[in-house]
Design an enzyme around this catalytic site. Structure first.
Site, mmCIF file in Angstrom:
data_model
loop_
_atom_site.group_PDB
_atom_site.id
_atom_site.type_symbol
_atom_site.label_atom_id
_atom_site.label_comp_id
_atom_site.label_asym_id
_atom_site.label_seq_id
_atom_site.Cartn_x
_atom_site.Cartn_y
_atom_site.Cartn_z
ATOM 1 N N SER A 102 35.251 42.291 33.437
ATOM 2 C CA SER A 102 35.741 42.126 34.057
ATOM 3 C C SER A 102 37.380 42.149 34.371
ATOM 4 O O SER A 102 37.849 42.045 33.003
ATOM 5 C CB SER A 102 34.845 41.615 35.128
ATOM 6 O OG SER A 102 35.522 41.353 37.041
ATOM 7 N N ASP A 241 41.700 44.288 38.906
ATOM 8 C CA ASP A 241 41.314 43.719 37.760
ATOM 9 C C ASP A 241 40.973 44.596 36.363
ATOM 10 O O ASP A 241 41.415 45.669 36.195
ATOM 11 C CB ASP A 241 40.423 42.462 38.179
ATOM 12 C CG ASP A 241 39.000 43.293 38.429
ATOM 13 O OD1 ASP A 241 39.398 44.433 38.615
ATOM 14 O OD2 ASP A 241 37.909 42.600 38.065
ATOM 15 N N ASP A 243 37.712 45.749 35.043
ATOM 16 C CA ASP A 243 37.238 46.683 35.334
ATOM 17 C C ASP A 243 37.984 47.419 36.492
ATOM 18 O O ASP A 243 36.482 48.173 36.969
ATOM 19 C CB ASP A 243 35.874 46.352 34.964
ATOM 20 C CG ASP A 243 35.776 45.423 36.486
ATOM 21 O OD1 ASP A 243 36.253 44.894 36.546
ATOM 22 O OD2 ASP A 243 34.246 45.798 36.256
ATOM 23 N N ASP A 245 36.776 47.230 40.238
ATOM 24 C CA ASP A 245 36.338 46.232 41.186
ATOM 25 C C ASP A 245 37.408 45.554 42.386
ATOM 26 O O ASP A 245 36.482 44.886 42.979
ATOM 27 C CB ASP A 245 34.836 46.287 40.601
ATOM 28 C CG ASP A 245 34.924 44.420 39.910
ATOM 29 O OD1 ASP A 245 35.918 43.989 39.612
ATOM 30 O OD2 ASP A 245 32.856 44.495 39.823
#
EC number: 5.4.2.10
Length: 445
Positions: A102, A241, A243, A245
Site C-alpha cells: 500500500s 496511494d 495500490d 485504495d
C-alpha cells in the site's frame, strides 16, 4: 476464536527478505491458500500487484504454490487493489490476491486476499490457511497441477468499470485535474479514466521504476500535487496511494481535502438525492468536525476501530453504505466492495457536476477542528503504551482539554509505530499536547 499468527489487519506485510515477507513463505502461503480454496468453487485465483520491484518474485512464488495445490492462476500484472477485487468478482474466481504494501516504501511488501465476492477474506478462512502453513508442502499429481495465464485486457475492463460510476448524462469537460498516481498501480489507469470522461489531465507520479513507489508523491505525500495544482491553475487534484485504495484531494487553492471531508461530500450529496442509507461510519481517528457537520444534517455517525476492515464490518452490521477513514480509504457499498480511490474521486466529481459547485463549495459547511498526528517509531516487543509515563502524560492532557478535545493513542497494525493523535479547538495547544505525549512515548520505548 484463535488469534491469527501471520495475517494482520490487512493481510501479511513487512520488509522484503525479512520476517514473514520471504519467497519461501510466499510459496508456502500460495500452497496453503490453494489447499483451503480448492475445497470448493472454481479452483481459479487472480493475482495482481503494485509496482514494487519485489512484486515479481512474490508473484512467481505464489503462482508456484497455488499451482502445486491444483489451482489455476490468472495474472493481471500491476493493478490497483480495488481492481483485483472487481476482477475477482467478474471472473468468478475463488479468490483474489494482491501483492502490495500500500502506502509503505518500496522495500516493504505484503500479500492480502479477497474472497470470491471481492470483500476481504474472513478471519475463519485466514485461520484455516494458517493451519495449512504448519503442514509439509506436498504437490498434487501431475495431471491435477494448476495452470497459469495472463489476462491482457484487465486494465481496460477496470477502466470501463470506473467510468461506469459517473453519470451517463454528464462529462468532465472544462475541468483541469492533476492526477498523482504515486508511481504505483494506478499509473496506467487513473489518467485514462479521467481523461476519457472529458477532463484535461495532468499526470504526475506516473513513471514507476520499481523503487520510487510512494516516494515524495501520492496520497501520503501531498506537497508535489499541491504545488502542481497551483502552478498549472488546475481546478483540483486527485492523489492516490501506491495500490490505489486511498484518495486525498486538493482544491484549486492548493488546500488538501482529506478522507473525512470526502465522506462529508458523499454523504451530503447522497442525502440531497434521497439515496443515503442510514448514516456514515468513520473511525476513532475521524475529525470531530465531520461528526458535527453530519449532526447539522441529521445524519447519524458512528466510529469504528481504525482500519477499513472494521469500517466495513460496522457498515454491514448497520446496513449502511458510506464509510471510511481520514487517511483516504473511502467505502461506498453501492459502488464496490472495498476502498477505491479512483471511484471515490469519480463520485466527488459527480457531486460537483450535479450541484454545479466547486470542491471548495461542497466542503465549505464542514469545519475541521485542529488535529495533530505524530507517528513515533519504536523497536522491540514492549508496547510503549503500557508505560506509566505515557499513561500519565495522556491523562494530564485529557484533563487539560476537557470537553474541548480528545486524545487517541494507538499502535499501528502494519508498522512498528505508535500513532499519537490530539484534537481540540486551539492548534497551538493541540500541537504542544501532541509533542508532549510523543516525547513520553519515545522515553517509554
Amino acid at each position: 476464536m484463535k488469534q491469527r499468527q501471520f495475517f494482520g489487519t490487512d493481510g501479511i506485510r513487512g520488509k522484503v527478505g525479512a520476517g514473514k515477507m520471504t519467497p519461501e513463505l510466499a510459496l508456502k502461503l500460495g500452497w496453503a491458500a490453494g489447499r483451503v480454496l480448492s475445497r470448493t468453487g472454481t479452483k481459479k485465483v487472480i493475482i495482481g500487484k503494485d509496482t514494487r520491484i519485489s512484486g515479481y518474485l512474490f508473484e512467481s512464488a505464489l503462482e508456484a504454490g497455488l499451482s502445486a495445490a491444483g489451482l489455476n492462476v490468472l495474472l493481471v500484472g500491476p493493478m490497483p487493489t480495488p481492481a483485483v477485487a472487481y476482477l475477482t468478482r467478474t471472473f468468478r474466481a475463488e479468490a483474489g490476491i494482491v501483492i502490495s504494501a500500500s502506502h509503505n516504501p518500496y522495500y516493504d511488501n505484503g500479500i492480502k486476499f479477497f474472497s470470491t465476492d471481492g470483500s476481504k477474506l474472513d478471519d475463519a478462512i485466514e485461520l484455516e490457511i494458517e493451519a495449512e502453513l504448519e503442514k509439509p508442502l506436498t504437490c498434487v499429481e501431475s495431471h491435477l497441477l494448476g495452470k497459469a495465464k495472463r489476462i491482457d485486457d484487465a486494465a481496460g475492463r477496470y477502466i470501463e468499470y470506473c467510468k461506469g460510476n459517473f453519470p451517463a448524462d454528464q462529462t468532465l469537460e472544462g475541468l483541469k485535474i492533476v492526477v498523482d498516481c504515486a508511481h504505483g498501480a494506478t499509473y496506467h489507469i487513473a489518467p485514462s479514466v479521467f481523461s476519457e470522461l472529458g477532463a484535461e489531465v495532468i499526470a504526475i507520479g506516473d513513471k514507476p521504476n520499481g523503487t520510487n513507489i510512494n516516494h515524495e508523491v501520492g496520497a501520503t505525500s501531498m506537497g508535489k500535487i499541491c504545488e502542481t495544482v497551483l502552478a498549472e491553475g488546475a481546478d483540483l487534484g486527485i492523489a492516490l496511494d501506491g495500490d490505489g485504495d486511498r484518495i486525498m484531494m486538493v482544491n484549486r487553492k492548493g488546500e488538501v481535502i482529506d478522507g473525512d471531508q470526502i465522506l462529508y461530500i458523499l454523504a451530503a450529496d447522497a442525502q440531497k438525492r434521497g439515496q443515503l442509507k442510514g448514516g456514515v461510519v468513520g473511525t476513532l481517528m475521524s475529525n470531530l468536525g465531520l461528526d458535527l457537520a453530519l449532526q447539522a444534517l441529521d445524519i447519524p455517525f458512528l466510529r469504528s476501530n481504525v482500519g477499513d476492515r472494521y469500517v466495513m464490518e460496522m457498515l454491514k452490521k448497520n446496513d449502511w453504505r458510506i464509510g471510511g477513514e481520514n487517511s483516504g480509504h473511502i467505502l461506498d457499498l453501492d459502488h464496490g466492495t472495498t476502498g477505491d480511490g479512483i471511484v471515490a474521486g469519480i463520485l466527488v466529481l459527480a457531486a460537483m457536476r450535479r450541484q454545479n459547485a466547486t470542491l471548495e463549495q461542497l466542503v465549505e459547511p464542514m469545519k475541521m477542528l485542529p488535529q495533530v498526528l505524530i507517528n513515533v517509531r519504536f523497536e522491540g516487543s514492549n508496547n510503549p503504551l503500557d508505560s506509566d509515563l505515557v499513561k500519565s502524560a495522556q491523562r494530564e492532557v485529557e484533563q487539560s482539554l476537557g470537553a474541548r478535545g480528545r486524545v487517541l493513542l494507538r499502535k499501528s497494525g502494519t508498522e512498528p509505530l505508535i500513532r499519537v493523535m490530539v484534537e481540540g479547538d486551539d492548534h497551538d495547544l493541540v500541537l504542544a499536547h501532541a509533542n508532549r505525549i510523543a516525547a513520553a512515548v519515545k522515553l517509554g520505548c
